[in-house]
Design a protein around this motif. Structure first.
Motif, PDB file in Angstrom:
ATOM      1  N   THR A 291       0.815  -1.220   0.000  1.00 59.71           N
ATOM      2  CA  THR A 291       0.000   0.000   0.000  1.00 59.71           C
ATOM      3  C   THR A 291       0.847   1.268   0.000  1.00 59.71           C
ATOM      4  OG1 THR A 291      -0.113  -0.069   2.429  1.00 59.71           O
ATOM      5  CG2 THR A 291      -1.888  -1.169   1.203  1.00 59.71           C
ATOM      6  N   ALA A 292       2.151   1.116  -0.165  1.00 56.10           N
ATOM      7  CA  ALA A 292       3.059   2.261  -0.067  1.00 56.10           C
ATOM      8  C   ALA A 292       2.924   3.193  -1.268  1.00 56.10           C
ATOM      9  CB  ALA A 292       4.490   1.773   0.046  1.00 56.10           C
ATOM     10  N   THR A 293       3.081   4.475  -1.012  1.00 53.71           N
ATOM     11  CA  THR A 293       3.132   5.480  -2.070  1.00 53.71           C
ATOM     12  C   THR A 293       4.597   5.733  -2.421  1.00 53.71           C
ATOM     13  OG1 THR A 293       3.305   7.334  -0.515  1.00 53.71           O
ATOM     14  CG2 THR A 293       1.077   6.589  -1.126  1.00 53.71           C
ATOM     15  N   PRO A 294       4.861   6.329  -3.575  1.00 54.39           N
ATOM     16  CA  PRO A 294       6.255   6.625  -3.926  1.00 54.39           C
ATOM     17  C   PRO A 294       6.972   7.432  -2.845  1.00 54.39           C
ATOM     18  CG  PRO A 294       4.866   6.917  -5.841  1.00 54.39           C
ATOM     19  CD  PRO A 294       3.939   6.651  -4.686  1.00 54.39           C
ATOM     20  N   ASP A 295       6.297   8.436  -2.315  1.00 58.83           N
ATOM     21  CA  ASP A 295       6.940   9.268  -1.293  1.00 58.83           C
ATOM     22  C   ASP A 295       7.195   8.499   0.002  1.00 58.83           C
ATOM     23  OD1 ASP A 295       7.023  11.489  -2.947  1.00 58.83           O
ATOM     24  OD2 ASP A 295       5.072  12.243  -2.273  1.00 58.83           O
ATOM     25  N   SER A 296       6.288   7.590   0.358  1.00 59.50           N
ATOM     26  CA  SER A 296       6.480   6.829   1.602  1.00 59.50           C
ATOM     27  C   SER A 296       7.619   5.828   1.466  1.00 59.50           C
ATOM     28  CB  SER A 296       5.181   6.111   2.002  1.00 59.50           C
ATOM     29  OG  SER A 296       4.854   5.068   1.094  1.00 59.50           O
ATOM     30  N   VAL A 297       7.851   5.324   0.249  1.00 57.75           N
ATOM     31  CA  VAL A 297       8.975   4.413   0.009  1.00 57.75           C
ATOM     32  C   VAL A 297      10.294   5.152   0.206  1.00 57.75           C
ATOM     33  CG1 VAL A 297      10.203   3.110  -1.772  1.00 57.75           C
ATOM     34  CG2 VAL A 297       7.745   2.828  -1.513  1.00 57.75           C
ATOM     35  N   ILE A 298      10.377   6.363  -0.330  1.00 60.39           N
ATOM     36  CA  ILE A 298      11.596   7.157  -0.162  1.00 60.39           C
ATOM     37  C   ILE A 298      11.814   7.508   1.301  1.00 60.39           C
ATOM     38  CG2 ILE A 298      12.706   9.351  -0.710  1.00 60.39           C
ATOM     39  CD1 ILE A 298      12.715   7.261  -2.965  1.00 60.39           C
ATOM     40  N   GLN A 299      10.748   7.859   2.004  1.00 57.82           N
ATOM     41  CA  GLN A 299      10.880   8.201   3.413  1.00 57.82           C
ATOM     42  C   GLN A 299      11.320   6.991   4.224  1.00 57.82           C
ATOM     43  OE1 GLN A 299      10.694  11.332   4.653  1.00 57.82           O
ATOM     44  NE2 GLN A 299      11.502  10.380   6.519  1.00 57.82           N
ATOM     45  N   PHE A 300      10.791   5.829   3.869  1.00 60.77           N
ATOM     46  CA  PHE A 300      11.181   4.573   4.530  1.00 60.77           C
ATOM     47  C   PHE A 300      12.682   4.329   4.365  1.00 60.77           C
ATOM     48  CE2 PHE A 300      12.046   0.008   3.820  1.00 60.77           C
ATOM     49  CZ  PHE A 300      11.724  -0.501   5.072  1.00 60.77           C
TER      50      PHE A 300
ATOM     51  N   LEU B  19      10.884  -0.566  -7.559  1.00 59.52           N
ATOM     52  CA  LEU B  19      11.422  -0.166  -8.860  1.00 59.52           C
ATOM     53  C   LEU B  19      10.987  -1.129  -9.948  1.00 59.52           C
ATOM     54  CD1 LEU B  19      13.302   1.897 -10.248  1.00 59.52           C
ATOM     55  CD2 LEU B  19      15.191   0.333  -9.812  1.00 59.52           C
ATOM     56  N   GLN B  20      10.938  -2.412  -9.616  1.00 59.85           N
ATOM     57  CA  GLN B  20      10.505  -3.420 -10.583  1.00 59.85           C
ATOM     58  C   GLN B  20       9.031  -3.234 -10.937  1.00 59.85           C
ATOM     59  OE1 GLN B  20      10.219  -7.586  -9.246  1.00 59.85           O
ATOM     60  NE2 GLN B  20      11.421  -8.146 -11.039  1.00 59.85           N
ATOM     61  N   ASN B  21       8.213  -2.916  -9.948  1.00 61.72           N
ATOM     62  CA  ASN B  21       6.776  -2.751 -10.174  1.00 61.72           C
ATOM     63  C   ASN B  21       6.421  -1.412 -10.802  1.00 61.72           C
ATOM     64  OD1 ASN B  21       6.328  -5.280  -9.054  1.00 61.72           O
ATOM     65  ND2 ASN B  21       5.969  -4.470  -6.998  1.00 61.72           N
ATOM     66  N   TYR B  22       7.210  -0.387 -10.480  1.00 62.79           N
ATOM     67  CA  TYR B  22       6.912   0.967 -10.964  1.00 62.79           C
ATOM     68  C   TYR B  22       8.181   1.617 -11.529  1.00 62.79           C
ATOM     69  CZ  TYR B  22       2.954   0.039  -7.884  1.00 62.79           C
ATOM     70  OH  TYR B  22       1.862  -0.537  -7.269  1.00 62.79           O
ATOM     71  N   PRO B  23       8.669   1.122 -12.663  1.00 62.47           N
ATOM     72  CA  PRO B  23       9.945   1.602 -13.206  1.00 62.47           C
ATOM     73  C   PRO B  23       9.926   3.061 -13.642  1.00 62.47           C
ATOM     74  CG  PRO B  23       8.820   0.197 -14.781  1.00 62.47           C
ATOM     75  CD  PRO B  23       8.065   0.075 -13.502  1.00 62.47           C
ATOM     76  N   ASP B  24       8.729   3.602 -13.913  1.00 64.77           N
ATOM     77  CA  ASP B  24       8.628   4.976 -14.398  1.00 64.77           C
ATOM     78  C   ASP B  24       8.115   5.921 -13.321  1.00 64.77           C
ATOM     79  OD1 ASP B  24       9.451   4.238 -17.002  1.00 64.77           O
ATOM     80  OD2 ASP B  24       7.425   3.536 -17.440  1.00 64.77           O
ATOM     81  N   SER B  25       8.256   5.516 -12.063  1.00 68.07           N
ATOM     82  CA  SER B  25       7.797   6.353 -10.966  1.00 68.07           C
ATOM     83  C   SER B  25       8.583   7.660 -10.901  1.00 68.07           C
ATOM     84  CB  SER B  25       7.939   5.607  -9.637  1.00 68.07           C
ATOM     85  OG  SER B  25       7.759   6.477  -8.539  1.00 68.07           O
ATOM     86  N   LYS B  26       7.954   8.695 -10.370  1.00 70.26           N
ATOM     87  CA  LYS B  26       8.615   9.993 -10.231  1.00 70.26           C
ATOM     88  C   LYS B  26       9.811   9.921  -9.280  1.00 70.26           C
ATOM     89  CE  LYS B  26       5.851  11.626  -6.312  1.00 70.26           C
ATOM     90  NZ  LYS B  26       5.024  12.730  -5.761  1.00 70.26           N
ATOM     91  N   VAL B  27       9.839   8.910  -8.421  1.00 69.54           N
ATOM     92  CA  VAL B  27      10.920   8.818  -7.427  1.00 69.54           C
ATOM     93  C   VAL B  27      12.027   7.854  -7.851  1.00 69.54           C
ATOM     94  CG1 VAL B  27       9.394   9.428  -5.523  1.00 69.54           C
ATOM     95  CG2 VAL B  27       9.738   7.004  -6.089  1.00 69.54           C
ATOM     96  N   THR B  28      11.999   7.381  -9.107  1.00 70.47           N
ATOM     97  CA  THR B  28      13.020   6.427  -9.568  1.00 70.47           C
ATOM     98  C   THR B  28      14.450   6.951  -9.367  1.00 70.47           C
ATOM     99  OG1 THR B  28      11.547   5.339 -11.146  1.00 70.47           O
ATOM    100  CG2 THR B  28      13.905   5.171 -11.575  1.00 70.47           C
TER     101      THR B  28
ATOM    102  N   TYR C 166      19.534   6.380  -6.134  1.00 65.29           N
ATOM    103  CA  TYR C 166      20.513   6.947  -5.209  1.00 65.29           C
ATOM    104  C   TYR C 166      20.555   6.138  -3.916  1.00 65.29           C
ATOM    105  CZ  TYR C 166      22.735   9.991  -1.819  1.00 65.29           C
ATOM    106  OH  TYR C 166      23.563  10.470  -0.829  1.00 65.29           O
ATOM    107  N   TRP C 167      19.406   5.845  -3.326  1.00 62.70           N
ATOM    108  CA  TRP C 167      19.378   5.115  -2.055  1.00 62.70           C
ATOM    109  C   TRP C 167      19.840   3.670  -2.219  1.00 62.70           C
ATOM    110  CZ3 TRP C 167      19.855   7.570   2.122  1.00 62.70           C
ATOM    111  CH2 TRP C 167      19.258   8.819   2.317  1.00 62.70           C
ATOM    112  N   LEU C 168      19.593   3.085  -3.401  1.00 60.23           N
ATOM    113  CA  LEU C 168      20.126   1.744  -3.658  1.00 60.23           C
ATOM    114  C   LEU C 168      21.650   1.782  -3.674  1.00 60.23           C
ATOM    115  CD1 LEU C 168      17.784   0.236  -6.420  1.00 60.23           C
ATOM    116  CD2 LEU C 168      18.174  -0.669  -4.119  1.00 60.23           C
ATOM    117  N   ALA C 169      22.199   2.847  -4.242  1.00 56.24           N
ATOM    118  CA  ALA C 169      23.660   2.994  -4.268  1.00 56.24           C
ATOM    119  C   ALA C 169      24.216   3.143  -2.857  1.00 56.24           C
ATOM    120  CB  ALA C 169      24.054   4.201  -5.124  1.00 56.24           C
ATOM    121  N   VAL C 170      23.559   3.957  -2.050  1.00 56.50           N
ATOM    122  CA  VAL C 170      23.987   4.140  -0.659  1.00 56.50           C
ATOM    123  C   VAL C 170      23.939   2.817   0.083  1.00 56.50           C
ATOM    124  CG1 VAL C 170      23.359   5.196   1.548  1.00 56.50           C
ATOM    125  CG2 VAL C 170      23.327   6.572  -0.540  1.00 56.50           C
TER     126      VAL C 170
END
Length: 398
Positions: free
Chosen positions: A256-265, A299-308, A313-317
């Motif tokens: 149920t996560a939104t793009p912004d909540s994934v980044i915040q997580f 990323l796999q489910n939403y490859p064209d998300s605004k937060v891609t 970046y966070w995957l790299a970190v």
């Protein structure tokens, strides 16, 4: 010979022996015209590695000028085969595309680094290829693949080498049982195998099964083992603590996560982990694997998300924070993806800054004077591209 490289070579020999022989023997008995597909491409990769393995075991042999022509030819073929992977139908699917690009980029970079003369670094990159496979195969929960281990191969290769092959080839449950046997049958002077087996078990429960409750039970059992080193005990306690926190965390649900909540997580968990000061080899491994697993799946489910770009970046970190001998770090690939595909996004400058810093450190510590000219030119081109917001043409062929 370095123990890590020795294991690598023998595991790859096992892969070549089992996969290549089955793929080509099947093609030989078929009356249909040969079709190039994923297995054949991967088998061709392995053929080149088989030819190179006599040099990969020794830095002196790999760097010896008299071997340059032969090594260069195999690396060039290795690079050419990777181009075929770009057109493979299965690898065109969105769920495989990014992993494919990472592997292809890694192979091209290895050939380039060797050609530019940094042979020791090229050898390290080549030896890391199996861990690129492991990284990609454990990004999201996956079903087991059928085991290719035969009775003869089990007699020839060590238990740990078998487990590494099983893990790399996605037979996770059998690999986990084999790692468990290694851990519980702890042999003196084989701490390397036990340590790696424990880490693979962390990945199995954190990424493949995503089952923190079962992980807590298993790792608490390991704490009871005799002959457990003090640093392993500290790691186990830290990992159990993280699995328990995960088990009790009801605040985040990927479904149920939104793009912004994934980044915040990601931001909340990774920044908190980086601020911890714990006397342990890799105390936050569970946390990094959990967070990166969430990011991979989103990323796999939403490859064209605004937060891609932010996810990259966070995957790299996250990948940078996991020790290199555990998995091959894909951090540089994700940063380049962020820079080249999303130059107008504000996070692209952040990706470039991280990429430049780690590239310079990778070649020469903090001095920067040993970075090859071609790498400096590439960095300059990427920097100009990002600073222009993607308005100028990016030329990386210099």
């Amino acid at each position: 010979m370095n123990k890590f490289n020795n294991y690598f070579i023998r595991v790859f020999a096992l892969v070549v022996l089992l996969i290549s022989s089955r793929v080509f023997s099947a093609a030989a008995t078929s009356s249909e015209p040969p079709v190039v597909h994923t297995k054949v491409i991967m088998s061709q990769f392995l053929q080149q590695l088989e030819a190179l393995k006599k040099y990969m075991v020794s830095d002196a042999k790999f760097s010896d000028p008299k071997n340059t022509i032969e090594i260069s030819e195999h690396l060039k073929k290795f690079s050419e085969i990777s181009n075929a992977a770009m057109h493979d139908p299965q690898l065109q699917l969105e769920s495989f595309k990014l992993s494919r690009d990472v592997l292809v980029q890694h192979i091209h970079e290895t050939e380039k680094v060797y050609r530019e003369g940094n042979k020791s670094y090229a050898r390290w990159m080549l030896n890391s290829t199996i861990y690129v496979c492991m990284s990609c195969h454990t990004q999201t929960p996956a079903a087991d693949r059928r085991s290719l281990l035969t009775k003869d191969s089990k007699n020839y290769f060590s238990q740990f080498e078998q487990a590494e092959f099983l893990f790399a080839s996605r037979n996770f449950s059998e690999a986990s049982r084999t790692y468990d046997s290694i851990i519980r049958g702890m042999v003196k002077d084989k701490n390397f195998e036990v340590e790696k087996s424990l880490q693979r078990q962390v990945a199995y429960y954190a990424r493949v099964k995503r089952n923190p409750a079962e992980a807590v039970k298993v790792f608490k059992g390991y704490l009871k083992l005799k002959n457990l080193s003090e640093y392993m005990r500290r790691d186990l306690l830290n990992w159990i603590n993280q699995f328990e926190k995960w088990q009790n965390d009801k605040s985040f649900n990927l479904a149920t996560a939104t793009p912004d909540s994934v980044i915040q997580f990601a931001k909340t968990n990774l920044e908190a982990a980086n601020n911890l000061k714990i006397d342990s080899i890799n105390p936050n491994l569970v946390n990094y694997l959990r967070v990166s697993g969430v990011l991979y799946e989103f990323l796999q489910n939403y490859p064209d998300s605004k937060v891609t770009p932010q996810i990259l970046y966070w995957l790299a970190v996250c990948d940078r924070s996991i020790e290199r001998n555990f998995f091959f770090s894909l951090a540089d690939m994700y940063l380049r993806e962020c820079i080249t595909k999303y130059p107008a996004d504000p996070v692209a400058k952040k990706c470039y800054a991280e990429y430049e810093k780690e590239t310079v450190l990778g070649y020469s510590g903090s001095r920067g004077v040993d970075v090859p000219l071609s790498v400096r030119q590439e960095l300059n081109a990427l920097k100009e591209f990002v600073e222009s917001g993607g308005k100028i043409k990016l030329d990386l062929k210099k």
